[in-house]
Design a protein around this motif. Structure first.
Motif, PDB file in Angstrom:
ATOM      1  N   ASP A 188       0.808  -1.208   0.000  1.00  0.00           N
ATOM      2  CA  ASP A 188       0.000   0.000   0.000  1.00  0.00           C
ATOM      3  C   ASP A 188       0.848   1.268   0.000  1.00  0.00           C
ATOM      4  OD1 ASP A 188      -2.287  -1.491  -0.013  1.00  0.00           O
ATOM      5  OD2 ASP A 188      -2.531  -1.463   2.164  1.00  0.00           O
ATOM      6  N   ASN A 189       2.049   1.195   0.561  1.00  0.00           N
ATOM      7  CA  ASN A 189       2.871   2.391   0.713  1.00  0.00           C
ATOM      8  C   ASN A 189       3.939   2.535  -0.363  1.00  0.00           C
ATOM      9  OD1 ASN A 189       1.542   3.130   3.110  1.00  0.00           O
ATOM     10  ND2 ASN A 189       2.785   1.672   4.265  1.00  0.00           N
ATOM     11  N   PHE A 190       3.884   1.697  -1.373  1.00  0.00           N
ATOM     12  CA  PHE A 190       4.911   1.725  -2.407  1.00  0.00           C
ATOM     13  C   PHE A 190       4.382   2.416  -3.648  1.00  0.00           C
ATOM     14  CE2 PHE A 190       6.850  -0.233  -6.194  1.00  0.00           C
ATOM     15  CZ  PHE A 190       8.171   0.105  -5.974  1.00  0.00           C
ATOM     16  N   GLU A 191       5.106   3.406  -4.122  1.00  0.00           N
ATOM     17  CA  GLU A 191       4.744   4.063  -5.376  1.00  0.00           C
ATOM     18  C   GLU A 191       5.867   3.881  -6.376  1.00  0.00           C
ATOM     19  OE1 GLU A 191       3.259   8.288  -7.296  1.00  0.00           O
ATOM     20  OE2 GLU A 191       3.804   8.167  -5.174  1.00  0.00           O
ATOM     21  N   PRO A 192       5.594   3.263  -7.535  1.00  0.00           N
ATOM     22  CA  PRO A 192       6.636   3.030  -8.531  1.00  0.00           C
ATOM     23  C   PRO A 192       7.148   4.337  -9.117  1.00  0.00           C
ATOM     24  CG  PRO A 192       4.486   2.511  -9.421  1.00  0.00           C
ATOM     25  CD  PRO A 192       4.278   2.786  -7.963  1.00  0.00           C
ATOM     26  N   VAL A 193       8.450   4.446  -9.272  1.00  0.00           N
ATOM     27  CA  VAL A 193       9.045   5.673  -9.820  1.00  0.00           C
ATOM     28  C   VAL A 193      10.137   5.345 -10.836  1.00  0.00           C
ATOM     29  CG1 VAL A 193       8.554   7.094  -7.801  1.00  0.00           C
ATOM     30  CG2 VAL A 193      10.651   5.744  -7.867  1.00  0.00           C
ATOM     31  N   PHE A 194      10.041   4.195 -11.462  1.00  0.00           N
ATOM     32  CA  PHE A 194      11.118   3.747 -12.336  1.00  0.00           C
ATOM     33  C   PHE A 194      10.960   4.240 -13.768  1.00  0.00           C
ATOM     34  CE2 PHE A 194      12.731   1.273  -9.015  1.00  0.00           C
ATOM     35  CZ  PHE A 194      11.702   0.585  -8.408  1.00  0.00           C
ATOM     36  N   ARG A 195       9.927   5.005 -14.058  1.00  0.00           N
ATOM     37  CA  ARG A 195       9.711   5.518 -15.394  1.00  0.00           C
ATOM     38  C   ARG A 195       8.985   6.838 -15.287  1.00  0.00           C
ATOM     39  NH1 ARG A 195       5.321   2.743 -19.095  1.00  0.00           N
ATOM     40  NH2 ARG A 195       4.091   4.447 -18.255  1.00  0.00           N
ATOM     41  N   TYR A 202      -8.582   6.495 -10.443  1.00  0.00           N
ATOM     42  CA  TYR A 202      -7.843   7.404  -9.567  1.00  0.00           C
ATOM     43  C   TYR A 202      -6.354   7.128  -9.621  1.00  0.00           C
ATOM     44  CZ  TYR A 202     -12.616   7.540  -7.909  1.00  0.00           C
ATOM     45  OH  TYR A 202     -13.985   7.629  -7.857  1.00  0.00           O
ATOM     46  N   ASN A 203      -5.554   8.137  -9.207  1.00  0.00           N
ATOM     47  CA  ASN A 203      -4.113   7.935  -9.183  1.00  0.00           C
ATOM     48  C   ASN A 203      -3.710   7.074  -7.995  1.00  0.00           C
ATOM     49  OD1 ASN A 203      -4.093   9.590  -6.919  1.00  0.00           O
ATOM     50  ND2 ASN A 203      -3.311  11.374  -8.007  1.00  0.00           N
ATOM     51  N   PHE A 204      -2.424   6.853  -7.856  1.00  0.00           N
ATOM     52  CA  PHE A 204      -1.912   5.906  -6.867  1.00  0.00           C
ATOM     53  C   PHE A 204      -2.368   6.247  -5.451  1.00  0.00           C
ATOM     54  CE2 PHE A 204       0.894   2.657  -5.394  1.00  0.00           C
ATOM     55  CZ  PHE A 204       1.428   3.117  -4.197  1.00  0.00           C
ATOM     56  N   ARG A 205      -2.431   7.540  -5.134  1.00  0.00           N
ATOM     57  CA  ARG A 205      -2.792   7.952  -3.782  1.00  0.00           C
ATOM     58  C   ARG A 205      -4.291   8.185  -3.621  1.00  0.00           C
ATOM     59  NH1 ARG A 205       2.243   9.032  -1.832  1.00  0.00           N
ATOM     60  NH2 ARG A 205       3.751   9.935  -3.282  1.00  0.00           N
ATOM     61  N   ALA A 261     -17.125 -12.573 -14.773  1.00  0.00           N
ATOM     62  CA  ALA A 261     -17.025 -12.914 -13.353  1.00  0.00           C
ATOM     63  C   ALA A 261     -15.583 -12.718 -12.879  1.00  0.00           C
ATOM     64  CB  ALA A 261     -17.464 -14.356 -13.120  1.00  0.00           C
ATOM     65  N   GLY A 262     -15.422 -11.969 -11.821  1.00  0.00           N
ATOM     66  CA  GLY A 262     -14.088 -11.762 -11.267  1.00  0.00           C
ATOM     67  C   GLY A 262     -13.187 -10.906 -12.122  1.00  0.00           C
ATOM     68  N   MET A 263     -13.763 -10.071 -13.011  1.00  0.00           N
ATOM     69  CA  MET A 263     -12.926  -9.280 -13.918  1.00  0.00           C
ATOM     70  C   MET A 263     -12.012  -8.316 -13.152  1.00  0.00           C
ATOM     71  SD  MET A 263     -15.790  -6.651 -15.546  1.00  0.00           S
ATOM     72  CE  MET A 263     -14.604  -5.513 -16.226  1.00  0.00           C
ATOM     73  N   LYS A 264     -12.465  -7.796 -12.027  1.00  0.00           N
ATOM     74  CA  LYS A 264     -11.639  -6.867 -11.266  1.00  0.00           C
ATOM     75  C   LYS A 264     -10.498  -7.586 -10.559  1.00  0.00           C
ATOM     76  CE  LYS A 264     -15.118  -3.276 -10.560  1.00  0.00           C
ATOM     77  NZ  LYS A 264     -14.378  -2.241 -11.303  1.00  0.00           N
ATOM     78  N   GLU A 265     -10.754  -8.816 -10.112  1.00  0.00           N
ATOM     79  CA  GLU A 265      -9.697  -9.570  -9.442  1.00  0.00           C
ATOM     80  C   GLU A 265      -8.562  -9.933 -10.395  1.00  0.00           C
ATOM     81  OE1 GLU A 265     -12.886 -10.048  -9.044  1.00  0.00           O
ATOM     82  OE2 GLU A 265     -13.141  -9.570  -6.909  1.00  0.00           O
ATOM     83  N   LYS A 266      -8.885 -10.032 -11.680  1.00  0.00           N
ATOM     84  CA  LYS A 266      -7.864 -10.376 -12.679  1.00  0.00           C
ATOM     85  C   LYS A 266      -7.016  -9.176 -13.083  1.00  0.00           C
ATOM     86  CE  LYS A 266     -11.008 -13.876 -14.540  1.00  0.00           C
ATOM     87  NZ  LYS A 266     -11.860 -14.248 -15.703  1.00  0.00           N
ATOM     88  N   PHE A 267      -7.455  -7.991 -12.706  1.00  0.00           N
ATOM     89  CA  PHE A 267      -6.751  -6.762 -13.064  1.00  0.00           C
ATOM     90  C   PHE A 267      -5.756  -6.441 -11.945  1.00  0.00           C
ATOM     91  CE2 PHE A 267      -6.649  -2.026 -13.487  1.00  0.00           C
ATOM     92  CZ  PHE A 267      -6.065  -1.986 -14.742  1.00  0.00           C
ATOM     93  N   VAL A 268      -4.574  -7.005 -12.037  1.00  0.00           N
ATOM     94  CA  VAL A 268      -3.594  -6.959 -10.955  1.00  0.00           C
ATOM     95  C   VAL A 268      -2.423  -6.060 -11.343  1.00  0.00           C
ATOM     96  CG1 VAL A 268      -2.051  -8.320  -9.508  1.00  0.00           C
ATOM     97  CG2 VAL A 268      -4.243  -9.284 -10.239  1.00  0.00           C
ATOM     98  N   THR A 269      -1.983  -5.229 -10.396  1.00  0.00           N
ATOM     99  CA  THR A 269      -0.850  -4.347 -10.658  1.00  0.00           C
ATOM    100  C   THR A 269       0.430  -5.143 -10.839  1.00  0.00           C
ATOM    101  OG1 THR A 269      -1.812  -2.484  -9.443  1.00  0.00           O
ATOM    102  CG2 THR A 269       0.581  -2.501  -9.700  1.00  0.00           C
ATOM    103  N   HIS A 311      -3.924  -1.051 -11.396  1.00  0.00           N
ATOM    104  CA  HIS A 311      -4.616   0.066 -10.749  1.00  0.00           C
ATOM    105  C   HIS A 311      -3.685   1.204 -10.347  1.00  0.00           C
ATOM    106  CE1 HIS A 311      -8.724  -1.208 -10.690  1.00  0.00           C
ATOM    107  NE2 HIS A 311      -8.427  -2.368 -10.165  1.00  0.00           N
ATOM    108  N   ASN A 312      -2.429   0.917 -10.064  1.00  0.00           N
ATOM    109  CA  ASN A 312      -1.509   1.967  -9.627  1.00  0.00           C
ATOM    110  C   ASN A 312      -0.967   2.825 -10.770  1.00  0.00           C
ATOM    111  OD1 ASN A 312      -1.819   1.067  -7.040  1.00  0.00           O
ATOM    112  ND2 ASN A 312       0.087  -0.072  -6.970  1.00  0.00           N
ATOM    113  N   TYR A 313      -1.411   2.569 -11.990  1.00  0.00           N
ATOM    114  CA  TYR A 313      -0.822   3.240 -13.152  1.00  0.00           C
ATOM    115  C   TYR A 313      -1.825   4.027 -13.988  1.00  0.00           C
ATOM    116  CZ  TYR A 313       3.502   0.781 -12.194  1.00  0.00           C
ATOM    117  OH  TYR A 313       4.652   0.340 -11.584  1.00  0.00           O
TER     118      TYR A 313
END
Length: 235
Positions: free
Chosen positions: A9-16, A74-77, A159-167, A175-177
């Motif tokens: 939860d506290n990690f924000e990618p910054v590699f690009r 929404y954005n990461f935060r 069914a479960g379409m949101k669970e398959k959408f993994v960061t 979701h974090n992007y």
């Protein structure tokens, strides 16, 4: 260089860099289910937005219910929606009283739009969870999620379409992007299917609730070309 594959939860990618800084218009095509395909326009060019919205309005003239699926990401935060360009065409489209926008659990979306002076007229932003009372595990206690409704009324694939959408931090997708540009193909596909499913559910629910067209199949199965030929069929 990629990031760790695990998510916290506290990690924000910054590699690009989050934004390639380019003005971009891309057309993508995705398969929703079966022979149903979706054409999605991905753009940050206001002239393109305006032309696409004008095209939608022409199409909607031939629709009985004039539904438009609307969803915010929404954005990461999970900060408020940010509108950095002149978005007058979008603002005008959202205020159009001839259009009804639909979503799932729209309370937060509605508040964020309002904070950015993006107004939808009263009664023109509907929640599918209010339109169709299907029990399940959704965003509200005891109410079904969009995935549950879509799997029951459109196609089991959803069914479960949101669970398959993994960061995935290595692929810069999930979701974090949502605020990153360019968006990944997975993000674009997810957003496109989300909009399609919302629209289709609204049509199905309205037909069922109003008891209209008893001879018409409950579950539509036409693709985009068939949909164009069917426009005006109900008028």
């Amino acid at each position: 260089m990629g990031g760790a594959a695990s998510s916290t939860d506290n990690f924000e990618p910054v590699f690009r860099e989050k934004d390639d800084g380019k003005r971009t218009t891309e057309v993508h095509q995705f398969r929703a289910h079966g022979n149903t395909t979706i054409q999605a326009v991905y753009t940050n060019e206001m002239s393109t937005v305006e032309s696409i919205l004008d095209m939608y309005l022409e199409w909607l003239k031939e629709e009985r219910y004039r539904f438009v699926g609307l969803d915010l990401e929404y954005n990461f935060r999970k900060e408020k929606l940010r509108c950095e360009d002149n978005i007058y065409p979008l603002r005008k489209f959202l205020k159009n009283k001839d259009v009804t926008f639909v979503g799932v659990d729209i309370r937060t979306d509605h508040k964020l739009l309002y904070k950015q002076w993006l107004y939808i007229p009263p009664g023109k932003h509907l929640d599918l969870q209010d339109m169709l009372k299907i029990l399940g595990y959704g965003n509200r206690a005891g109410m079904a999620s969009m995935a549950t409704m879509a799997s029951e009324l459109i196609h089991p694939k959803y069914a479960g379409m949101k669970e398959k959408f993994v960061t995935d931090y290595d692929k810069f997708e999930g979701h974090n992007y949502w605020e990153w540009k360019p968006l990944s193909d997975m993000n674009l596909e997810y957003a496109s299917i989300d909009g399609y499913v919302t629209y289709e559910l609204a049509c199905i629910v309205t037909i069922v609730n109003q008891g209209l067209h008893p001879q018409r199949p409950l579950i539509p199965s036409w693709d985009n070309n068939e949909r164009k030929r069917r426009r005006g069929h109900d008028n």
